[in-house]
Design an enzyme around this catalytic site. Sequence first.
Site, PDB file in Angstrom:
ATOM      1  N   HIS A   1      37.631  46.975  38.120  1.00 54.38           N
ATOM      2  CA  HIS A   1      36.769  45.947  37.005  1.00 54.38           C
ATOM      3  C   HIS A   1      34.943  46.983  37.142  1.00 54.38           C
ATOM      4  O   HIS A   1      34.553  47.461  37.395  1.00 54.38           O
ATOM      5  CB  HIS A   1      35.979  44.583  36.894  1.00 54.38           C
TER       6      HIS A   1
ATOM      7  N   SER B   1      52.612  37.162  35.744  1.00 56.87           N
ATOM      8  CA  SER B   1      51.099  37.130  35.293  1.00 56.87           C
ATOM      9  C   SER B   1      51.082  36.255  33.897  1.00 56.87           C
ATOM     10  O   SER B   1      52.524  36.831  33.171  1.00 56.87           O
ATOM     11  CB  SER B   1      50.468  38.952  35.407  1.00 56.87           C
TER      12      SER B   1
HETATM   13  C1  LIG Z   1      36.219  39.117  34.647  1.00 51.75           C
HETATM   14  C2  LIG Z   1      36.077  40.123  35.104  1.00 51.75           C
HETATM   15  C3  LIG Z   1      35.053  40.398  36.372  1.00 51.75           C
HETATM   16  C4  LIG Z   1      34.247  40.624  36.262  1.00 51.75           C
HETATM   17  O1  LIG Z   1      33.720  38.912  36.060  1.00 51.75           O
HETATM   18  P1  LIG Z   1      32.245  38.184  35.116  1.00 51.75           P
HETATM   19  O2  LIG Z   1      32.873  36.528  35.804  1.00 51.75           O
HETATM   20  O3  LIG Z   1      32.732  38.531  34.034  1.00 51.75           O
HETATM   21  O4  LIG Z   1      31.773  38.821  36.284  1.00 51.75           O
HETATM   22  C5  LIG Z   1      35.074  41.572  37.548  1.00 51.75           C
HETATM   23  N1  LIG Z   1      36.666  41.574  37.788  1.00 51.75           N
HETATM   24  C6  LIG Z   1      37.583  41.341  37.417  1.00 51.75           C
HETATM   25  C7  LIG Z   1      39.408  41.522  37.192  1.00 51.75           C
HETATM   26  C8  LIG Z   1      37.476  40.718  36.044  1.00 51.75           C
HETATM   27  O5  LIG Z   1      38.525  40.141  35.373  1.00 51.75           O
END
Ligand SMILES: *Cc1c(COP(=O)(O)O)cnc(C)c1O
Length: 380
Positions: free
Chosen positions: A123, A324
Amino acid sequence: MSKYSLSTNEEQLLAQLLEEVKLNTRYFMGYPVSKDFSYAELMPFMEYPMNNLGDPFVPSTYAVGSREIEKEVVRFFAELFRAQADDWWGYVTNGGSEGNLYGLYLARELHPKGMVYYSEATHYSVQKNLHLLNMSNIVISTQDNGEIDYEDLENTIRMNRHMPVIIMANIGTTMTEARDDISKIRQILKKLAIKHYYIHADGALSGSYSALIEPRPAFDFADGADSIAISGHKFIGSPIPCGVVVAKKSNRDRIARSVAYIGSMDTTISGSRNGHSPLFLWYTIKKLGVKGLKERARHCLEVAAYAEQQFKAIGLPAWRNPNSITVNFPEPDIRIRQKWQLAAENSWSHIICMPNISKNQIDELVAEITAVKKQSLAPV
Ligand SMILES: *Cc1c(COP(=O)(O)O)cnc(C)c1O
């Protein structure tokens, strides 16, 4: 405040925004957010400044909050993620990103000279957090499905064997929902005789339901994770973005600092914390229970399988990772992407079959893609 009121214009603006939100919610398939919740019973709490200031497990002088409920939520996920019975701790965060930041923070306090390894499919927020924490890090390549390339990981760690290893594992990547296998990562660390390491699992997307499916992916405490972050507004569903981070209590104790002003421990990232979001998570967990949540996950997987099949039926090379709910397919026309709010990267797009997505909506999307394809094929 009651002697004041909004002007007619301002009231209209709100009404208009509400209509827009309703419409956009109807056509919302590209981001992993549940929209099927109903928290009417909790609305009376919106009248109060709920704040779970400080550590949920240490009472605070500020008592307008939901700490007991928050602890129940953390306990639920600690058990679901097979944490050791007497060695877990956590709190309800503002989202998955904060939980990941927390995991990295703990890792850095334990291994200040550690090297962080994470795949290129990680992310986008992780890189910023590494920057905030000033941690050395190396990006590892991914396999075609988005899962970390174990060979590259092994070779890269081998070159830095003198440094403690900190792994940021993906339990469902943002684009293709690939899961890095924590037991495979552990085998690599064992093979290289790495003594000091920390593994954080970014389960923001699929952490919450990975524990509910068969075969169970290797991602939790029993598999070797030291901390796990999930998002609460994704699979569970919440009107306010939120998340949960679960870590080992023994690790959290090393950073705990008592603060007289709040009468609690300063163990969380932010000071004031949302006291409403634990209520939303608790409500769904209690109402559905593990059985209901399993059914919820099964439904998502079924719709995802259906979508993959329908895309293929119109000639699109759609695919998805095993177990998934993210279905990948070639980036469609911009009008379709805008209407259904579909993200795209390197000419691939995806839909995420969250609990509220129905087969009818899949049919509607597939029909639109077919219609646009015909249009663009028609002679001018
Ligand atoms: C959505 C997501 C995040 C971030 O999470 P938030 O709740 O938007 O802060 C981090 N990693 C992955 C893989 C995600 O899908």
